[in-house]
Design an enzyme around this catalytic site. Structure first.
Site, PDB file in Angstrom:
ATOM      1  N   ASP A  53     -15.887  -7.385 -34.701  1.00  0.00           N
ATOM      2  CA  ASP A  53     -15.846  -5.889 -35.634  1.00  0.00           C
ATOM      3  C   ASP A  53     -16.347  -6.219 -36.546  1.00  0.00           C
ATOM      4  O   ASP A  53     -15.771  -7.141 -37.590  1.00  0.00           O
ATOM      5  CB  ASP A  53     -14.868  -5.463 -35.232  1.00  0.00           C
ATOM      6  CG  ASP A  53     -15.518  -3.940 -35.424  1.00  0.00           C
ATOM      7  OD1 ASP A  53     -16.241  -3.795 -34.936  1.00  0.00           O
ATOM      8  OD2 ASP A  53     -14.353  -3.211 -36.241  1.00  0.00           O
ATOM      9  N   HIS A  61     -15.733   6.004 -40.214  1.00  0.00           N
ATOM     10  CA  HIS A  61     -13.928   5.320 -39.888  1.00  0.00           C
ATOM     11  C   HIS A  61     -12.930   5.964 -40.634  1.00  0.00           C
ATOM     12  O   HIS A  61     -13.078   6.712 -41.077  1.00  0.00           O
ATOM     13  CB  HIS A  61     -13.855   3.708 -40.512  1.00  0.00           C
ATOM     14  CG  HIS A  61     -15.204   3.070 -39.873  1.00  0.00           C
ATOM     15  ND1 HIS A  61     -17.120   2.791 -40.160  1.00  0.00           N
ATOM     16  CD2 HIS A  61     -15.164   2.456 -38.425  1.00  0.00           C
ATOM     17  CE1 HIS A  61     -17.102   1.940 -39.319  1.00  0.00           C
ATOM     18  NE2 HIS A  61     -16.004   1.732 -37.886  1.00  0.00           N
ATOM     19  N   HIS A 101     -19.337   3.333 -32.934  1.00  0.00           N
ATOM     20  CA  HIS A 101     -18.140   3.276 -34.119  1.00  0.00           C
ATOM     21  C   HIS A 101     -17.179   4.736 -34.812  1.00  0.00           C
ATOM     22  O   HIS A 101     -18.353   5.457 -34.578  1.00  0.00           O
ATOM     23  CB  HIS A 101     -18.886   2.404 -35.669  1.00  0.00           C
ATOM     24  CG  HIS A 101     -18.816   0.752 -34.908  1.00  0.00           C
ATOM     25  ND1 HIS A 101     -18.113   0.075 -35.725  1.00  0.00           N
ATOM     26  CD2 HIS A 101     -19.823   0.292 -34.299  1.00  0.00           C
ATOM     27  CE1 HIS A 101     -18.584  -0.848 -35.563  1.00  0.00           C
ATOM     28  NE2 HIS A 101     -20.186  -0.879 -34.212  1.00  0.00           N
ATOM     29  N   ILE A 129     -12.148   2.707 -31.062  1.00  0.00           N
ATOM     30  CA  ILE A 129     -11.032   3.186 -30.662  1.00  0.00           C
ATOM     31  C   ILE A 129     -10.493   2.525 -31.355  1.00  0.00           C
ATOM     32  O   ILE A 129      -9.908   1.456 -31.225  1.00  0.00           O
ATOM     33  CB  ILE A 129     -10.708   4.085 -29.644  1.00  0.00           C
ATOM     34  CG1 ILE A 129     -11.866   4.945 -28.797  1.00  0.00           C
ATOM     35  CG2 ILE A 129      -9.708   4.465 -30.509  1.00  0.00           C
ATOM     36  CD1 ILE A 129     -11.155   5.303 -27.433  1.00  0.00           C
ATOM     37  N   ASP A 130      -9.684   3.086 -33.239  1.00  0.00           N
ATOM     38  CA  ASP A 130      -8.959   1.668 -33.782  1.00  0.00           C
ATOM     39  C   ASP A 130      -7.688   2.886 -33.926  1.00  0.00           C
ATOM     40  O   ASP A 130      -6.773   2.690 -33.480  1.00  0.00           O
ATOM     41  CB  ASP A 130      -9.728   1.071 -34.507  1.00  0.00           C
ATOM     42  CG  ASP A 130      -9.190  -0.454 -34.768  1.00  0.00           C
ATOM     43  OD1 ASP A 130      -7.475   0.068 -34.747  1.00  0.00           O
ATOM     44  OD2 ASP A 130      -8.444  -0.247 -36.206  1.00  0.00           O
TER      45      ASP A 130
HETATM   46  P1  13P Z   1     -11.793   4.595 -35.878  1.00  0.00           P
HETATM   47  O1  13P Z   1     -11.423   4.493 -37.178  1.00  0.00           O
HETATM   48  O2  13P Z   1     -12.437   6.337 -35.544  1.00  0.00           O
HETATM   49  O3  13P Z   1     -11.469   4.214 -34.129  1.00  0.00           O
HETATM   50  O4  13P Z   1     -12.940   3.644 -35.356  1.00  0.00           O
HETATM   51  C1  13P Z   1     -12.800   2.138 -35.348  1.00  0.00           C
HETATM   52  C2  13P Z   1     -14.155   1.277 -35.755  1.00  0.00           C
HETATM   53  O5  13P Z   1     -15.372   1.954 -34.947  1.00  0.00           O
HETATM   54  C3  13P Z   1     -14.322   0.016 -35.199  1.00  0.00           C
HETATM   55  O6  13P Z   1     -15.848  -0.896 -35.391  1.00  0.00           O
HETATM   56  O1  G3H Z   2     -14.234   0.356 -38.201  1.00  0.00           O
HETATM   57  C1  G3H Z   2     -13.003  -0.939 -38.993  1.00  0.00           C
HETATM   58  C2  G3H Z   2     -11.364  -1.196 -37.734  1.00  0.00           C
HETATM   59  O2  G3H Z   2     -11.021   0.423 -37.640  1.00  0.00           O
HETATM   60  C3  G3H Z   2     -10.764  -2.158 -38.023  1.00  0.00           C
HETATM   61  O3  G3H Z   2     -10.169  -2.423 -38.470  1.00  0.00           O
HETATM   62  O4  G3H Z   2     -10.931  -3.318 -41.110  1.00  0.00           O
HETATM   63  O5  G3H Z   2      -8.728  -2.311 -40.861  1.00  0.00           O
HETATM   64  O6  G3H Z   2      -9.212  -4.285 -39.076  1.00  0.00           O
HETATM   65  P1  G3H Z   2      -9.385  -2.868 -40.481  1.00  0.00           P
HETATM   66 ZN    ZN Z   3     -16.764   0.125 -36.918  1.00  0.00          ZN
END
Ligand code: 13P
Ligand code: G3H
Ligand code: ZN
Length: 322
Positions: free
Chosen positions: A83, A181, A224, A268-269
């Site tokens: 990612d 994000h 994203h 989705i994170d």
């Molecule tokens: P969220 O922060 O909305 O979950 O997006 C995650 C993402 O785009 C990871 O690349």
């Molecule tokens: O877009 C980013 C993702 O949510 C990953 O988050 O860089 O904190 O691992 P991170």
């Molecule tokens: Zn992203």
């Protein structure tokens, strides 16, 4: 089955009017929660790893956790994806190190430079049987250590997409249509309030998505920043010592609509992080005497699983598509 690329998944998702969930993984409980839901719902899935996840958990540990999920869930297709790959070297390390898909995110660079960097990654990836996601346009919010303010974000320009895809040879394209994000996607000033006092964000730019798709028929589009920031978890966090005022996400019905169009991958994170944090905060509040990590990670993993199940069934539409 072994780890797969996203080629077949995206073709079926495009034709079937649904999207594949791309969930970020950082530890064993998150991998297990996601893949147990996908196995039970017979859903293909993308497990994705950010630069920050590789720094936190180590490349090898993450690859081995995902390989364990592949063994435990032999009946569902699983892709392992980088990612927001920041540069060629990171993409190469993941291609050489067992990933089946990488994202090169040169979206902050000028158009010509984005093409040049993306093309270099595509050539190396395709020579090694790996597929590439690229990005045009800039999302607001926080990615890794990069914070993009709302005013610095920019929608994807549809008139650029054909040249970008044909010159780079990328396999899918992330576009900016108003997602963002993190858990604080929009300021209160950007939103309106509904009758319950909950912030309602500005609607996604479906006109931009439709114009991109018209210019790239059959081509998989990626969104994203697509967490919906479930208000039950924001409330649970705030009721148990947290402080997350005005956290608001993308309405799920808009994501469902995007999945019916050309969007084949939805990232989705943050939602999983909220589920995990809310569950653990509540556990500690209710059991101040407990200290065994298994006791609080177990309900956190179970809630991640149920949240992922909901996404597969009610938002992405990919349940039963494995
Ligand atoms: P969220 O922060 O909305 O979950 O997006 C995650 C993402 O785009 C990871 O690349
Ligand atoms: O877009 C980013 C993702 O949510 C990953 O988050 O860089 O904190 O691992 P991170
Ligand atoms: Zn992203």
């Amino acid at each position: 089955m072994p780890l797969v690329t996203t080629t077949e998944m995206f073709k079926k998702a495009y034709d079937g009017g649904y999207a594949i969930g791309a969930f970020n993984v950082n530890n064993m409980e998150i991998v297990q929660g996601i893949t147990e839901a996908c196995r039970e719902e017979k859903a293909p899935v993308i497990l994705q790893v950010s630069k920050g996840a590789r720094a936190y958990a180590n490349h090898t540990y993450l690859v081995k956790l995902v390989e364990a999920a592949v063994i435990e869930c032999p009946e569902i297709p699983i892709a392992l994806h980088l990612d927001h790959g920041p540069d060629f070297e990171t993409c190469k390390a993941c291609i050489d190190g067992g990933f089946t898909s990488v994202m090169i995110d040169a979206s902050s660079k000028p158009f010509a430079e984005n093409i040049e960097i993306t093309k270099k990654v595509v050539e190396y990836a395709h020579d090694h049987g790996v597929v590439v996601e690229a990005e045009l346009g800039t999302l607001a919010g926080i990615e890794d250590d990069v914070k993009v303010a709302a005013h610095a974000a920019s929608y994807t320009r549809p008139e650029e997409v054909e040249e970008f895809v044909s010159k780079t040879g990328c396999d899918s394209l992330a576009i900016a249509i108003g997602t963002s994000h993190g858990a604080y996607k929009f300021t209160a000033a950007q939103c309106t309030r509904n009758e319950k006092g909950i912030l309602v964000p500005p609607p996604l730019r479906f006109d931009v998505l439709e114009e991109v798709s018209r210019r790239l028929p059959g081509f998989p589009i990626v969104l994203h920043g697509s967490s919906s920031v479930p208000q039950n978890y924001v409330k649970l966090i705030n009721e148990n010592g947290g402080k997350m005022p005005d956290a608001v996400g993308i309405p799920e019905e808009q994501l469902r609509h995007a999945a019916e169009l050309s969007v084949c991958k939805i990232n989705i994170d943050s939602d999983l992080r909220l589920a995990m944090t809310g569950t653990i905060r509540e556990f500690f509040n209710e059991h101040p005497d407990k200290f065994d990590p298994r006791e609080y990670l177990k309900p956190a993993r179970a809630n991640i699983k149920e949240l992922v199940r909901h996404k597969l069934v009610d938002v992405l539409g990919c349940a039963g598509k494995a």
